[in-house]
Design an enzyme around this catalytic site. Sequence first.
Site, PDB file in Angstrom:
ATOM      1  N   PRO A   1       0.860  -1.279  -0.127  1.00  0.00           N
ATOM      2  CA  PRO A   1      -0.007  -0.150   0.040  1.00  0.00           C
ATOM      3  C   PRO A   1       0.938   1.120  -0.030  1.00  0.00           C
ATOM      4  O   PRO A   1       0.381   2.344  -0.549  1.00  0.00           O
ATOM      5  CB  PRO A   1      -0.831  -0.152   1.256  1.00  0.00           C
ATOM      6  CG  PRO A   1      -0.809  -1.656   1.720  1.00  0.00           C
ATOM      7  CD  PRO A   1       0.677  -1.968   1.261  1.00  0.00           C
TER       8      PRO A   1
ATOM      9  N   GLU B   1       2.139  -7.773   8.822  1.00  0.00           N
ATOM     10  CA  GLU B   1       2.311  -6.247   9.020  1.00  0.00           C
ATOM     11  C   GLU B   1       3.509  -5.642   7.927  1.00  0.00           C
ATOM     12  O   GLU B   1       3.298  -4.379   7.468  1.00  0.00           O
ATOM     13  CB  GLU B   1       2.878  -5.801  10.259  1.00  0.00           C
ATOM     14  CG  GLU B   1       1.712  -6.293  11.404  1.00  0.00           C
ATOM     15  CD  GLU B   1       0.521  -5.626  11.113  1.00  0.00           C
ATOM     16  OE1 GLU B   1      -0.383  -6.576  11.086  1.00  0.00           O
ATOM     17  OE2 GLU B   1       0.397  -4.544  10.920  1.00  0.00           O
TER      18      GLU B   1
ATOM     19  N   ARG C   1      -1.466  -7.599 -20.762  1.00  0.00           N
ATOM     20  CA  ARG C   1      -2.302  -7.179 -21.938  1.00  0.00           C
ATOM     21  C   ARG C   1      -1.507  -6.356 -22.696  1.00  0.00           C
ATOM     22  O   ARG C   1      -1.844  -6.272 -23.788  1.00  0.00           O
ATOM     23  CB  ARG C   1      -3.573  -6.324 -21.362  1.00  0.00           C
ATOM     24  CG  ARG C   1      -4.294  -7.286 -20.563  1.00  0.00           C
ATOM     25  CD  ARG C   1      -5.525  -6.392 -20.078  1.00  0.00           C
ATOM     26  NE  ARG C   1      -6.409  -6.296 -21.322  1.00  0.00           N
ATOM     27  CZ  ARG C   1      -6.783  -5.541 -22.128  1.00  0.00           C
ATOM     28  NH1 ARG C   1      -6.000  -4.241 -21.810  1.00  0.00           N
ATOM     29  NH2 ARG C   1      -7.732  -5.359 -23.027  1.00  0.00           N
TER      30      ARG C   1
ATOM     31  N   ASP D   1      -8.526   0.591 -25.486  1.00  0.00           N
ATOM     32  CA  ASP D   1      -8.686   0.392 -24.192  1.00  0.00           C
ATOM     33  C   ASP D   1      -8.984   2.050 -23.392  1.00  0.00           C
ATOM     34  O   ASP D   1      -8.535   2.956 -23.798  1.00  0.00           O
ATOM     35  CB  ASP D   1      -7.504  -0.172 -23.273  1.00  0.00           C
ATOM     36  CG  ASP D   1      -7.466  -1.620 -23.310  1.00  0.00           C
ATOM     37  OD1 ASP D   1      -6.718  -2.220 -22.598  1.00  0.00           O
ATOM     38  OD2 ASP D   1      -8.554  -2.219 -23.516  1.00  0.00           O
TER      39      ASP D   1
HETATM   40  C1  4FV Z   1      -1.301  -4.092  -1.419  1.00  0.00           C
HETATM   41  C2  4FV Z   1      -2.058  -2.939  -1.862  1.00  0.00           C
HETATM   42  C3  4FV Z   1      -1.698  -4.468   0.144  1.00  0.00           C
HETATM   43  C4  4FV Z   1      -0.874  -5.043   3.126  1.00  0.00           C
HETATM   44  C5  4FV Z   1      -0.681  -5.828   4.160  1.00  0.00           C
HETATM   45  C6  4FV Z   1      -0.815  -7.328   2.383  1.00  0.00           C
HETATM   46  C7  4FV Z   1      -1.322  -5.923   1.987  1.00  0.00           C
HETATM   47  C8  4FV Z   1      -0.540  -7.363   3.727  1.00  0.00           C
HETATM   48  N1  4FV Z   1      -0.669  -4.326  -2.014  1.00  0.00           N
HETATM   49  N2  4FV Z   1      -1.330  -2.801  -3.072  1.00  0.00           N
HETATM   50  N3  4FV Z   1      -3.206  -2.308  -1.569  1.00  0.00           N
HETATM   51  N4  4FV Z   1      -0.881  -5.499   0.789  1.00  0.00           N
HETATM   52  O1  4FV Z   1      -2.879  -3.918   0.987  1.00  0.00           O
HETATM   53  O2  4FV Z   1      -0.327  -3.758  -2.963  1.00  0.00           O
HETATM   54  O3  4FV Z   1       0.956  -7.172   4.002  1.00  0.00           O
END
Ligand code: 4FV
Length: 235
Positions: free
Chosen positions: A88, A115, A153, A168
Amino acid sequence: MIRFDILSLFPEYFCGPFDESILKRAREAGILDIRLVNIRDFADNRHQRVDDRPYGGGPGMVLMPDPVVKAIRKARRGSASRVIYLSPQGKTLDAEKCRRLAKCEHLILLCGHYEGIDERALALEVDEEISIGDYVLTNGCIAAIVLVDAVSRFVPGVIGHESSAKEDSFENGLLDCPHYTRPQVFENLRVPEVLLKGHHQEIQKWRHQMALEKTGQKKPDLLKPDLKQEENYSR
Ligand code: 4FV
């Protein structure tokens, strides 16, 4: 041809999305080479532990640096490899990024779990951090599936008619135009006349106008200044 090495704690998570339809055909045709790696195979301790409690306390567990670094270094294929950490905290994946990544020979995708991953492993081995959106998933495998699908793609030969990728959404900074197929009348709703007359220029113009209007309604932020001019003019 592009090769993906996907590093995760749940390789079985990927059974399904890569074994159907377009991606399956592209793998069989040798255009996509997708390898699944279990980070736990690189844990050199009796119980194959790969996670531990966070220094400084706090909830949850953290992925240990050693098995992650070993797994990445084993997958690396010289300078052709680019290591992407799905998290994230990454920059949000978009069509532009997918087009760029599709030009790479080898992508090593590191899936986040728990985590997160010990920061030292990221500092040592990760080239780029990418997020699929501002929300938290239960694990990073889902994000890797999204990235592989969206990037593939843009790899020549993956989707039958390259032209469709060119048409697209997002391709020309616009959302896609509305689409219709048989029957001509469905629950008293008719297919727009212009699509039935076979006048290709008229159809092209109508589709562009519809794409402009739809983008203005649904994703106005996509409309670049110059298009804005055109849009106002045409309405
Ligand atoms: C995520 C996202 C995501 C975070 C905690 C996996 C999670 C656990 N990855 N984009 N949004 N990963 O939420 O790529 O580790």
